[in-house]
Design a protein around this motif. Structure first.
Motif, PDB file in Angstrom:
ATOM      1  N   ALA A   1       0.832  -1.199   0.000  1.00  0.00           N
ATOM      2  CA  ALA A   1       0.000   0.000   0.000  1.00  0.00           C
ATOM      3  C   ALA A   1       0.864   1.246   0.000  1.00  0.00           C
ATOM      4  CB  ALA A   1      -0.929  -0.018   1.209  1.00  0.00           C
TER       5      ALA A   1
ATOM      6  N   GLY B   1       1.308   4.228  -2.782  1.00  0.00           N
ATOM      7  CA  GLY B   1       1.205   5.632  -2.418  1.00  0.00           C
ATOM      8  C   GLY B   1       2.386   6.440  -2.911  1.00  0.00           C
TER       9      GLY B   1
ATOM     10  N   ILE C   1      -2.920   9.892   1.680  1.00  0.00           N
ATOM     11  CA  ILE C   1      -2.436   8.519   1.536  1.00  0.00           C
ATOM     12  C   ILE C   1      -2.323   7.861   2.909  1.00  0.00           C
ATOM     13  CG2 ILE C   1      -0.425   7.135   0.887  1.00  0.00           C
ATOM     14  CD1 ILE C   1       0.005   9.187  -1.405  1.00  0.00           C
TER      15      ILE C   1
ATOM     16  N   ARG D   1      -5.852   7.060   4.120  1.00  0.00           N
ATOM     17  CA  ARG D   1      -6.477   6.001   3.317  1.00  0.00           C
ATOM     18  C   ARG D   1      -5.891   4.635   3.638  1.00  0.00           C
ATOM     19  NH1 ARG D   1      -5.161   7.302  -2.290  1.00  0.00           N
ATOM     20  NH2 ARG D   1      -3.344   5.953  -1.998  1.00  0.00           N
ATOM     21  N   GLU D   2      -4.588   4.600   3.798  1.00  0.00           N
ATOM     22  CA  GLU D   2      -3.905   3.318   4.015  1.00  0.00           C
ATOM     23  C   GLU D   2      -3.686   3.020   5.494  1.00  0.00           C
ATOM     24  OE1 GLU D   2      -3.655   1.499   1.527  1.00  0.00           O
ATOM     25  OE2 GLU D   2      -3.884   2.944  -0.108  1.00  0.00           O
TER      26      GLU D   2
END
Length: 279
Positions: A2, A6, A31, A34-35
């Motif tokens: 992930a 990114g 990022i 989100r991750e």
């Protein structure tokens, strides 16, 4: 994976400016959210790939990409979050020191309003360490913060300072300074010292094994200094805080030119300064 995705997203967004690939700091934060990754981890990963979050763009000419990445991986303690420490915290957060340990057992009172940058009329009665933590997160959300709303003492010093690359002395009494300097010497942690009184101020850096100013004074040093009489106007702590922050950054980055074995002393009333050797 992930994070790698990114980084590729950041690379596609990069703009080449001033010889560097600059990426939006807001995208780094998106990022991270989100991750579910720490914001500082995303910024460090970007820097390691030569991608500079835009918030640090104006620091690059002085610190460089490697220096900025090293700062984000660093941990520093600010001991005292009042007149000196409040601004030191702000400056280190803006510089991007990755983890700040904020130590102060005091609360804001009305006589702090003249000089303590974290103190507003709405903050009277608030714990200084907690106010410093709030300000740090507002200034730079990528910085991890560990506030301790208590005083440094012989029992807690080792645990509070553990892992720190530098400790910044923003204290107002020699009893606490002795505890700090002793702990730093035992733990191998450089200490940046600052003190103020009226128009006067002083700054110096003590590496493990060095004698401190308190060593020269011995047991003759009073717990408080002439600031009891002179007080402290707003401009003197602002200058000393800036000098302390610069010393702390230089220590963390292993730069030359620190105030080791020297005490920078100045008198703002007559705008004079001198460097006093400590040997």
């Amino acid at each position: 994976m992930a994070l790698e995705d990114g980084i590729e997203e950041l690379r596609r967004s990069a703009e080449h400016r001033g010889g560097f690939d600059i990426v939006p700091w807001e995208l780094c934060r998106k990022i991270a959210l989100r991750e579910e990754i720490a914001p500082g981890a995303v910024e460090r990963a970007a820097l390691e790939k030569g991608l500079v979050p835009s918030r640090y763009e104006r620091s690059l000419g002085t610190l460089g990409i490697a220096g900025q990445a090293r700062l984000l991986a660093s941990r520093a303690a600010v001991v005292g979050c009042g007149g000196l420490g409040g601004l030191v915290v702000e400056l280190l957060a803006r510089a991007g020191v990755g983890h700040l340990v904020l130590i102060d057992g005091d609360t804001f009172s009305d006589n702090n309003l003249n000089r303590q940058i974290l103190c507003t009329e709405a903050d009277l009665g608030k714990a200084k360490a907690l106010a410093a933590a709030e300000r740090t997160k507002a200034v730079n959300g990528a910085v991890e913060v560990s506030p301790f709303p208590g005083f440094l003492d012989a029992d807690n010093a080792a645990s509070l300072l553990d892992g720190c690359g530098v400790a910044v002395d923003c204290l107002d009494n020699h009893r606490s300074r002795r505890i700090l300097f002793d702990a730093c010497a035992r733990m191998g942690i450089p200490a940046v010292h600052g003190a103020i009184a009226g128009f006067w101020g002083q700054v110096g850096t003590v590496l493990p094994g060095d004698r401190t100013l308190l060593d020269f004074w011995g047991d003759q040093a009073p717990d408080k200094g002439v600031e009891i009489t002179t007080g402290n106007p707003p401009f003197t702590p602002a200058l000393v805080s800036s000098l302390e922050a610069a010393e702390a950054v230089k220590v963390l980055l292993g730069m030359e030119g620190i105030l080791r074995h020297r005490l920078l002393w100045f008198d703002l009333r007559v705008q004079e300064a001198q460097t006093l050797p400590l040997n």
